[in-house]
Design a protein around this motif. Structure first.
Motif: not given
Length: 266
Positions: A1-21
Protein backbone atom coordinates in the motif's frame (compact mmCIF):
# COMPACT_ATOMS: atom_id res chain seq x y z
CA UNK A 1 0.00 0.00 0.00
CA UNK A 2 1.07 3.60 -0.58
CA UNK A 3 0.54 5.92 2.41
CA UNK A 4 -0.47 9.43 1.35
CA UNK A 5 -1.16 11.88 4.21
CA UNK A 6 -3.79 14.47 3.28
CA UNK A 7 -4.42 17.51 5.47
CA UNK A 8 -6.90 19.43 3.31
CA UNK A 9 -10.45 18.10 3.04
CA UNK A 10 -10.81 19.98 -0.27
CA UNK A 11 -7.92 18.12 -1.92
CA UNK A 12 -9.23 16.62 -5.17
CA UNK A 13 -7.61 13.24 -4.48
CA UNK A 14 -10.39 12.74 -1.91
CA UNK A 15 -13.27 13.45 -4.31
CA UNK A 16 -14.53 9.84 -4.25
CA UNK A 17 -15.39 10.25 -0.55
CA UNK A 18 -16.76 13.77 -0.63
CA UNK A 19 -20.17 14.71 0.85
CA UNK A 20 -21.43 11.16 1.17
CA UNK A 21 -24.49 12.40 3.09
CA UNK A 22 -25.72 14.15 -0.06
CA UNK A 23 -28.11 11.60 -1.63
CA UNK A 24 -28.17 13.32 -5.02
CA UNK A 25 -24.38 13.27 -5.26
CA UNK A 26 -24.22 9.59 -4.27
CA UNK A 27 -26.72 8.65 -6.97
CA UNK A 28 -24.61 10.43 -9.58
CA UNK A 29 -21.17 9.46 -8.36
CA UNK A 30 -21.41 5.82 -7.38
CA UNK A 31 -23.21 4.13 -10.30
CA UNK A 32 -22.20 6.53 -13.06
CA UNK A 33 -18.58 6.75 -11.93
CA UNK A 34 -18.17 2.99 -11.83
CA UNK A 35 -17.51 3.10 -8.08
CA UNK A 36 -19.14 2.18 -4.84
CA UNK A 37 -18.11 2.95 -1.26
CA UNK A 38 -17.32 0.10 1.14
CA UNK A 39 -17.30 1.10 4.79
CA UNK A 40 -15.64 -0.88 7.64
CA UNK A 41 -12.93 -3.50 7.60
CA UNK A 42 -15.43 -6.38 7.55
CA UNK A 43 -17.24 -5.04 4.49
CA UNK A 44 -14.00 -4.31 2.64
CA UNK A 45 -12.66 -7.76 3.53
CA UNK A 46 -15.73 -9.39 1.98
CA UNK A 47 -15.48 -7.19 -1.11
CA UNK A 48 -11.82 -8.14 -1.59
CA UNK A 49 -12.63 -11.82 -1.06
CA UNK A 50 -15.23 -11.53 -3.84
CA UNK A 51 -12.52 -10.23 -6.19
CA UNK A 52 -13.52 -6.56 -6.14
CA UNK A 53 -10.71 -4.07 -6.74
CA UNK A 54 -10.13 -0.99 -4.54
CA UNK A 55 -9.27 2.30 -6.22
CA UNK A 56 -8.23 3.88 -2.92
CA UNK A 57 -8.66 3.66 0.85
CA UNK A 58 -9.44 6.41 3.36
CA UNK A 59 -8.41 5.99 6.99
CA UNK A 60 -6.88 7.60 10.06
CA UNK A 61 -3.43 7.02 11.55
CA UNK A 62 -4.61 4.76 14.37
CA UNK A 63 -6.11 2.23 11.96
CA UNK A 64 -3.07 1.78 9.70
CA UNK A 65 -2.03 -1.62 11.08
CA UNK A 66 -5.55 -2.95 10.44
CA UNK A 67 -5.54 -1.47 6.93
CA UNK A 68 -2.14 -3.01 6.15
CA UNK A 69 -3.42 -6.45 7.18
CA UNK A 70 -6.60 -5.93 5.18
CA UNK A 71 -4.85 -4.94 1.95
CA UNK A 72 -2.20 -7.69 2.31
CA UNK A 73 0.40 -6.17 0.02
CA UNK A 74 -1.95 -4.73 -2.60
CA UNK A 75 -0.63 -1.64 -4.37
CA UNK A 76 -3.42 0.74 -3.33
CA UNK A 77 -3.20 4.45 -2.39
CA UNK A 78 -4.19 4.89 1.27
CA UNK A 79 -5.20 8.44 2.15
CA UNK A 80 -4.44 9.12 5.81
CA UNK A 81 -6.47 11.94 7.34
CA UNK A 82 -7.29 13.35 10.76
CA UNK A 83 -10.67 12.88 12.41
CA UNK A 84 -11.52 16.51 11.62
CA UNK A 85 -10.66 16.14 7.93
CA UNK A 86 -12.64 12.88 7.70
CA UNK A 87 -15.71 14.53 9.22
CA UNK A 88 -15.45 17.61 7.00
CA UNK A 89 -14.93 15.44 3.93
CA UNK A 90 -17.69 12.86 4.37
CA UNK A 91 -20.18 14.79 6.49
CA UNK A 92 -20.11 12.27 9.35
CA UNK A 93 -17.72 10.73 11.85
CA UNK A 94 -15.94 7.73 10.33
CA UNK A 95 -16.36 5.52 13.38
CA UNK A 96 -15.55 2.27 11.61
CA UNK A 97 -12.00 3.33 10.87
CA UNK A 98 -11.72 2.71 7.15
CA UNK A 99 -13.55 3.32 3.89
CA UNK A 100 -12.64 2.22 0.38
CA UNK A 101 -13.63 3.46 -3.05
CA UNK A 102 -14.14 0.19 -4.92
CA UNK A 103 -14.34 -0.32 -8.66
CA UNK A 104 -17.81 -1.51 -9.60
CA UNK A 105 -17.74 -4.94 -11.30
CA UNK A 106 -19.91 -5.82 -14.27
CA UNK A 107 -23.05 -7.66 -13.13
CA UNK A 108 -23.17 -11.32 -14.17
CA UNK A 109 -25.64 -12.56 -16.76
CA UNK A 110 -28.96 -13.81 -15.41
CA UNK A 111 -28.31 -17.25 -16.90
CA UNK A 112 -25.07 -17.49 -14.92
CA UNK A 113 -26.78 -16.54 -11.64
CA UNK A 114 -29.64 -19.00 -12.16
CA UNK A 115 -27.62 -21.94 -13.40
CA UNK A 116 -26.95 -23.61 -10.03
CA UNK A 117 -29.59 -21.82 -7.93
CA UNK A 118 -32.72 -23.36 -6.43
CA UNK A 119 -33.99 -20.66 -4.07
CA UNK A 120 -33.92 -17.11 -5.43
CA UNK A 121 -35.12 -13.90 -3.79
CA UNK A 122 -36.43 -11.22 -6.18
CA UNK A 123 -36.68 -7.60 -4.98
CA UNK A 124 -39.12 -5.55 -7.03
CA UNK A 125 -38.74 -1.75 -7.06
CA UNK A 126 -37.53 -1.48 -3.43
CA UNK A 127 -36.02 1.97 -3.02
CA UNK A 128 -34.93 2.05 0.64
CA UNK A 129 -31.23 1.05 0.82
CA UNK A 130 -31.68 -0.14 4.41
CA UNK A 131 -34.33 -2.65 3.32
CA UNK A 132 -32.21 -3.78 0.38
CA UNK A 133 -29.18 -4.36 2.60
CA UNK A 134 -31.23 -6.18 5.24
CA UNK A 135 -32.86 -8.39 2.59
CA UNK A 136 -29.42 -9.36 1.25
CA UNK A 137 -28.25 -10.18 4.77
CA UNK A 138 -31.31 -12.38 5.27
CA UNK A 139 -30.72 -14.08 1.92
CA UNK A 140 -27.10 -14.82 2.80
CA UNK A 141 -27.75 -15.90 6.36
CA UNK A 142 -30.81 -18.05 5.70
CA UNK A 143 -29.70 -19.86 2.58
CA UNK A 144 -31.02 -18.19 -0.57
CA UNK A 145 -28.83 -19.03 -3.54
CA UNK A 146 -29.15 -15.68 -5.31
CA UNK A 147 -30.89 -12.31 -5.31
CA UNK A 148 -32.39 -10.62 -8.35
CA UNK A 149 -33.32 -6.93 -8.49
CA UNK A 150 -35.71 -5.28 -10.93
CA UNK A 151 -34.81 -2.30 -13.16
CA UNK A 152 -36.32 0.25 -10.73
CA UNK A 153 -35.02 -1.36 -7.55
CA UNK A 154 -32.38 0.55 -5.60
CA UNK A 155 -28.68 -0.19 -5.90
CA UNK A 156 -27.37 -3.05 -3.72
CA UNK A 157 -23.92 -1.43 -3.90
CA UNK A 158 -25.17 1.87 -2.50
CA UNK A 159 -23.07 2.72 0.57
CA UNK A 160 -25.88 2.23 3.10
CA UNK A 161 -27.09 -1.00 1.46
CA UNK A 162 -23.59 -2.43 1.61
CA UNK A 163 -23.15 -1.39 5.23
CA UNK A 164 -26.52 -2.73 6.42
CA UNK A 165 -25.88 -6.00 4.60
CA UNK A 166 -22.54 -6.30 6.47
CA UNK A 167 -20.93 -6.98 3.11
CA UNK A 168 -23.14 -9.95 2.26
CA UNK A 169 -23.98 -8.25 -1.05
CA UNK A 170 -20.56 -9.59 -2.08
CA UNK A 171 -21.16 -13.21 -1.14
CA UNK A 172 -24.67 -13.78 -2.53
CA UNK A 173 -24.74 -13.97 -6.34
CA UNK A 174 -27.01 -11.23 -7.70
CA UNK A 175 -27.84 -9.36 -10.85
CA UNK A 176 -30.40 -6.96 -12.27
CA UNK A 177 -33.21 -8.44 -14.39
CA UNK A 178 -35.19 -6.84 -17.20
CA UNK A 179 -38.91 -6.13 -17.32
CA UNK A 180 -41.23 -8.91 -16.15
CA UNK A 181 -42.29 -10.19 -19.56
CA UNK A 182 -38.70 -11.15 -20.36
CA UNK A 183 -37.58 -11.99 -16.81
CA UNK A 184 -40.48 -14.36 -16.21
CA UNK A 185 -39.71 -16.19 -19.45
CA UNK A 186 -36.09 -16.69 -18.37
CA UNK A 187 -37.05 -17.84 -14.88
CA UNK A 188 -39.53 -20.35 -16.29
CA UNK A 189 -36.97 -21.53 -18.85
CA UNK A 190 -34.65 -22.39 -15.95
CA UNK A 191 -37.38 -24.34 -14.19
CA UNK A 192 -38.33 -21.76 -11.55
CA UNK A 193 -41.82 -21.34 -10.16
CA UNK A 194 -42.53 -17.67 -9.50
CA UNK A 195 -44.06 -17.22 -6.05
CA UNK A 196 -45.30 -13.70 -5.33
CA UNK A 197 -45.70 -12.60 -1.70
CA UNK A 198 -48.88 -10.55 -1.58
CA UNK A 199 -52.05 -9.93 0.41
CA UNK A 200 -54.72 -11.52 -1.77
CA UNK A 201 -57.78 -13.61 -1.04
CA UNK A 202 -56.50 -16.53 -3.11
CA UNK A 203 -53.02 -16.48 -1.54
CA UNK A 204 -51.61 -19.72 -0.14
CA UNK A 205 -50.32 -19.51 3.46
CA UNK A 206 -46.52 -19.62 3.49
CA UNK A 207 -46.30 -22.74 5.69
CA UNK A 208 -48.62 -24.65 3.32
CA UNK A 209 -46.59 -23.53 0.32
CA UNK A 210 -43.30 -24.47 1.97
CA UNK A 211 -44.61 -27.93 2.86
CA UNK A 212 -45.17 -28.77 -0.82
CA UNK A 213 -42.64 -26.46 -2.41
CA UNK A 214 -41.32 -27.08 -5.91
CA UNK A 215 -37.68 -27.77 -6.66
CA UNK A 216 -36.89 -24.25 -7.84
CA UNK A 217 -38.54 -21.10 -6.46
CA UNK A 218 -38.21 -17.42 -7.32
CA UNK A 219 -39.74 -15.62 -4.35
CA UNK A 220 -40.84 -12.09 -5.30
CA UNK A 221 -41.06 -9.29 -2.72
CA UNK A 222 -42.51 -5.83 -3.37
CA UNK A 223 -42.55 -2.46 -1.67
CA UNK A 224 -44.23 -1.99 1.69
CA UNK A 225 -46.59 0.70 0.49
CA UNK A 226 -47.86 -0.42 -2.90
CA UNK A 227 -46.84 -4.07 -2.79
CA UNK A 228 -46.09 -5.96 -5.96
CA UNK A 229 -46.87 -4.49 -9.35
CA UNK A 230 -49.68 -5.78 -11.52
CA UNK A 231 -47.04 -7.08 -13.95
CA UNK A 232 -45.34 -9.13 -11.23
CA UNK A 233 -48.63 -10.61 -10.08
CA UNK A 234 -49.63 -11.38 -13.66
CA UNK A 235 -46.55 -13.58 -14.26
CA UNK A 236 -46.65 -15.28 -10.84
CA UNK A 237 -47.42 -18.99 -10.75
CA UNK A 238 -48.52 -18.81 -7.10
CA UNK A 239 -49.44 -16.05 -4.68
CA UNK A 240 -48.21 -16.67 -1.14
CA UNK A 241 -48.89 -14.83 2.11
CA UNK A 242 -47.37 -14.86 5.59
CA UNK A 243 -50.15 -15.53 8.13
CA UNK A 244 -50.29 -12.66 10.64
CA UNK A 245 -51.79 -12.10 14.08
CA UNK A 246 -52.62 -9.22 16.38
CA UNK A 247 -54.37 -7.15 13.74
CA UNK A 248 -51.12 -6.66 11.79
CA UNK A 249 -51.52 -7.21 8.05
CA UNK A 250 -47.89 -7.39 6.96
CA UNK A 251 -44.20 -7.16 7.93
CA UNK A 252 -41.44 -4.84 6.87
CA UNK A 253 -40.19 -6.11 3.51
CA UNK A 254 -36.79 -7.14 4.89
CA UNK A 255 -38.43 -9.01 7.77
CA UNK A 256 -40.87 -10.66 5.37
CA UNK A 257 -37.95 -11.70 3.15
CA UNK A 258 -36.22 -13.31 6.14
CA UNK A 259 -39.34 -15.24 7.17
CA UNK A 260 -40.10 -16.39 3.64
CA UNK A 261 -36.55 -17.43 2.79
CA UNK A 262 -36.29 -19.36 6.07
CA UNK A 263 -39.53 -21.18 5.27
CA UNK A 264 -38.61 -22.25 1.74
CA UNK A 265 -35.07 -23.32 2.61
CA UNK A 266 -36.00 -25.52 5.57
Amino acid sequence: MRLLPVTDAHDHVLDDYRSLTDAALRRVQEPAGGLYIAESAKVIERALAAGHVPRSVLTQQRWLDDVAALLDGRDVPVYVVSDAVAHELTGFAVHRGVMAAMRRPEPPALTTVLENARRVLVLEDIADPTNIGAAFRAAAGLGADAVLVTPRCGDPLYRRSVRVSMGTVFQVPWTRIGEWADAAHQLHAHGFEIAALALRDDAVPLDDYAAARPDRIALVMGTEGEGLSADALAVADRVVTIPMAGGVDSLNVASAAAVAVWAITR
